[in-house]
Design a protein around this motif. Structure first.
Motif, PDB file in Angstrom:
ATOM      1  N   UNK A   1     -14.901 -39.877 -77.226  1.00 12.01           N
ATOM      2  CA  UNK A   1     -14.373 -41.150 -76.665  1.00 12.01           C
ATOM      3  C   UNK A   1     -14.172 -42.176 -77.775  1.00 12.01           C
ATOM      4  N   UNK A   2     -13.006 -42.789 -77.761  1.00 10.69           N
ATOM      5  CA  UNK A   2     -12.667 -43.784 -78.777  1.00 10.69           C
ATOM      6  C   UNK A   2     -13.464 -45.064 -78.563  1.00 10.69           C
ATOM      7  N   UNK A   3     -13.796 -45.741 -79.642  1.00  5.60           N
ATOM      8  CA  UNK A   3     -14.481 -47.023 -79.522  1.00  5.60           C
ATOM      9  C   UNK A   3     -13.576 -48.045 -78.838  1.00  5.60           C
ATOM     10  N   UNK A   4     -14.214 -48.893 -78.005  1.00  4.51           N
ATOM     11  CA  UNK A   4     -13.469 -50.014 -77.414  1.00  4.51           C
ATOM     12  C   UNK A   4     -14.383 -51.233 -77.364  1.00  4.51           C
ATOM     13  N   UNK A   5     -13.903 -52.320 -77.952  1.00  6.64           N
ATOM     14  CA  UNK A   5     -14.694 -53.555 -77.968  1.00  6.64           C
ATOM     15  C   UNK A   5     -14.947 -54.043 -76.546  1.00  6.64           C
ATOM     16  N   UNK A   6     -13.896 -53.943 -75.702  1.00  3.03           N
ATOM     17  CA  UNK A   6     -14.035 -54.366 -74.307  1.00  3.03           C
ATOM     18  C   UNK A   6     -15.188 -53.622 -73.622  1.00  3.03           C
ATOM     19  N   UNK A   7     -15.223 -52.292 -73.830  1.00  2.26           N
ATOM     20  CA  UNK A   7     -16.277 -51.491 -73.202  1.00  2.26           C
ATOM     21  C   UNK A   7     -17.653 -51.905 -73.705  1.00  2.26           C
ATOM     22  N   UNK A   8     -17.735 -52.190 -74.994  1.00  3.12           N
ATOM     23  CA  UNK A   8     -19.008 -52.623 -75.593  1.00  3.12           C
ATOM     24  C   UNK A   8     -19.504 -53.920 -74.948  1.00  3.12           C
TER      25      UNK A   8
ATOM     26  N   UNK B   1      -9.028 -57.446 -65.314  1.00  2.05           N
ATOM     27  CA  UNK B   1      -9.969 -56.976 -64.290  1.00  2.05           C
ATOM     28  C   UNK B   1      -9.942 -55.457 -64.185  1.00  2.05           C
ATOM     29  N   UNK B   2      -8.750 -54.880 -64.329  1.00  2.00           N
ATOM     30  CA  UNK B   2      -8.630 -53.422 -64.300  1.00  2.00           C
ATOM     31  C   UNK B   2      -9.432 -52.763 -65.405  1.00  2.00           C
ATOM     32  N   UNK B   3      -9.456 -53.374 -66.565  1.00  3.58           N
ATOM     33  CA  UNK B   3     -10.249 -52.864 -67.692  1.00  3.58           C
ATOM     34  C   UNK B   3     -11.735 -52.864 -67.346  1.00  3.58           C
ATOM     35  N   UNK B   4     -12.168 -53.914 -66.665  1.00  2.00           N
ATOM     36  CA  UNK B   4     -13.566 -53.992 -66.254  1.00  2.00           C
ATOM     37  C   UNK B   4     -13.891 -52.862 -65.280  1.00  2.00           C
ATOM     38  N   UNK B   5     -13.071 -52.696 -64.247  1.00  2.00           N
ATOM     39  CA  UNK B   5     -13.313 -51.621 -63.283  1.00  2.00           C
ATOM     40  C   UNK B   5     -13.317 -50.261 -63.965  1.00  2.00           C
ATOM     41  N   UNK B   6     -12.324 -50.011 -64.809  1.00  2.00           N
ATOM     42  CA  UNK B   6     -12.216 -48.704 -65.474  1.00  2.00           C
ATOM     43  C   UNK B   6     -13.418 -48.421 -66.340  1.00  2.00           C
ATOM     44  N   UNK B   7     -13.830 -49.411 -67.133  1.00  2.00           N
ATOM     45  CA  UNK B   7     -14.956 -49.187 -68.033  1.00  2.00           C
ATOM     46  C   UNK B   7     -16.296 -49.112 -67.314  1.00  2.00           C
ATOM     47  N   UNK B   8     -16.449 -49.844 -66.229  1.00  2.00           N
ATOM     48  CA  UNK B   8     -17.683 -49.698 -65.460  1.00  2.00           C
ATOM     49  C   UNK B   8     -17.815 -48.263 -64.966  1.00  2.00           C
ATOM     50  N   UNK B   9     -16.694 -47.706 -64.518  1.00  2.00           N
ATOM     51  CA  UNK B   9     -16.711 -46.323 -64.031  1.00  2.00           C
ATOM     52  C   UNK B   9     -17.014 -45.339 -65.169  1.00  2.00           C
ATOM     53  N   UNK B  10     -16.395 -45.586 -66.330  1.00  2.00           N
ATOM     54  CA  UNK B  10     -16.647 -44.724 -67.500  1.00  2.00           C
ATOM     55  C   UNK B  10     -18.119 -44.807 -67.909  1.00  2.00           C
ATOM     56  N   UNK B  11     -18.653 -46.021 -67.962  1.00  2.00           N
ATOM     57  CA  UNK B  11     -20.057 -46.201 -68.342  1.00  2.00           C
ATOM     58  C   UNK B  11     -20.979 -45.505 -67.342  1.00  2.00           C
ATOM     59  N   UNK B  12     -20.592 -45.553 -66.065  1.00  2.00           N
ATOM     60  CA  UNK B  12     -21.392 -44.861 -65.058  1.00  2.00           C
ATOM     61  C   UNK B  12     -21.317 -43.340 -65.267  1.00  2.00           C
ATOM     62  N   UNK B  13     -20.113 -42.835 -65.463  1.00  2.00           N
ATOM     63  CA  UNK B  13     -19.939 -41.379 -65.614  1.00  2.00           C
ATOM     64  C   UNK B  13     -20.594 -40.832 -66.874  1.00  2.00           C
TER      65      UNK B  13
END
Lengths: 122, 122
Positions: A1-8, A39-51
């Motif tokens: 998985x590529x680094x993403x500042x938003x995800x961090x 907001x879509x980035x937040x939803x997507x990354x929350x799901x990724x962090x959960x998975x």
DNA sequence: ATATAAATAGTAATCATTACTACTTACAAA
DNA sequence: TTTGTAAGTAGTAATGATTACTATTTATAT
């Protein structure tokens, strides 16, 4: 998985609170650090962090809330203010009985106790 | 509360199944008896029936499902097919510990066990 | 029988979440 | 160090469950 500042940033927000926030709240907090985050980035990354096991989700009525505490634990929920409180209470059930009586292979327990937190007990 | 034939039909549908249906399914069943019943009527009456203690609701992920069994009981949920199965398992927790440790007045437990039903165990 | 407040059908609106698309960026290889 | 490219993003549109609205219908008290 590529680094993403938003995800961090999103991960740090969830892991820095015990309030079990929903996506909208995480979004508002994230905007303080990244003004044009989506907001879509937040939803997507929350799901990724959960998975990927970095955070957990809690289905609370018809909203999804997130929890940075990934240890096995259960919650108390205040029916007055909606607060979720982490607990170390155990959920023990008769595994053999479930297999024998219901022909069901149990795997995980979701368990929470409804009631009133200290702010709302009279 | 005024009598309503629609409400009577909706109640009988929910109380005649153990499938824990959602509003959409109840609506489809109700249409077999009342051709022009409205989805809004189904939602409204499910809520009324819940508030008057005739049926119970179960928040399952992001859907509400209804249960004609109003006795205290818990559910097994199959992660493969989503089936909810009624059980007589008990949820016992240390009430005193919760009051003492968390300053929380417990009232009700929501509890379900995730796993695989007999159709999906290998 | 009639008045009327409650309930309904049908439709529009809302809210949380997901999908889509053109643009941006991490990062691997030249 | 540039450069190619696939993954990630912002912004917006779409979806699905549920609720709100409004004109019409209906249960029931008088």
């Amino acid at each position: 998985m590529r680094y993403s500042y938003q995800r961090e940033v999103i991960k740090n927000i969830v892991c820095s609170t015990k309030s079990h926030p929903n996506a909208e709240w995480v979004f508002c907090e994230a905007k303080k650090q990244i003004e044009n985050i989506s907001l879509g980035t937040v939803y997507r990354n929350l799901k990724i962090l959960e998975n990927t096991g970095k955070i957990k989700s809690i289905h609370d009525d018809n909203q999804v809330r997130y929890d940075g505490n990934i240890d096995d634990h259960h919650h108390l929920k205040c029916v007055e203010c909606g607060a979720l409180i982490d607990t170390d209470i155990q959920s023990n059930f008769d595994r053999k009985k479930i297999i024998d009586d219901y022909d069901f292979e149990p795997n995980e327990v979701k368990f929470f106790i409804l009631g009133k937190c200290k702010k709302h007990t009279k």
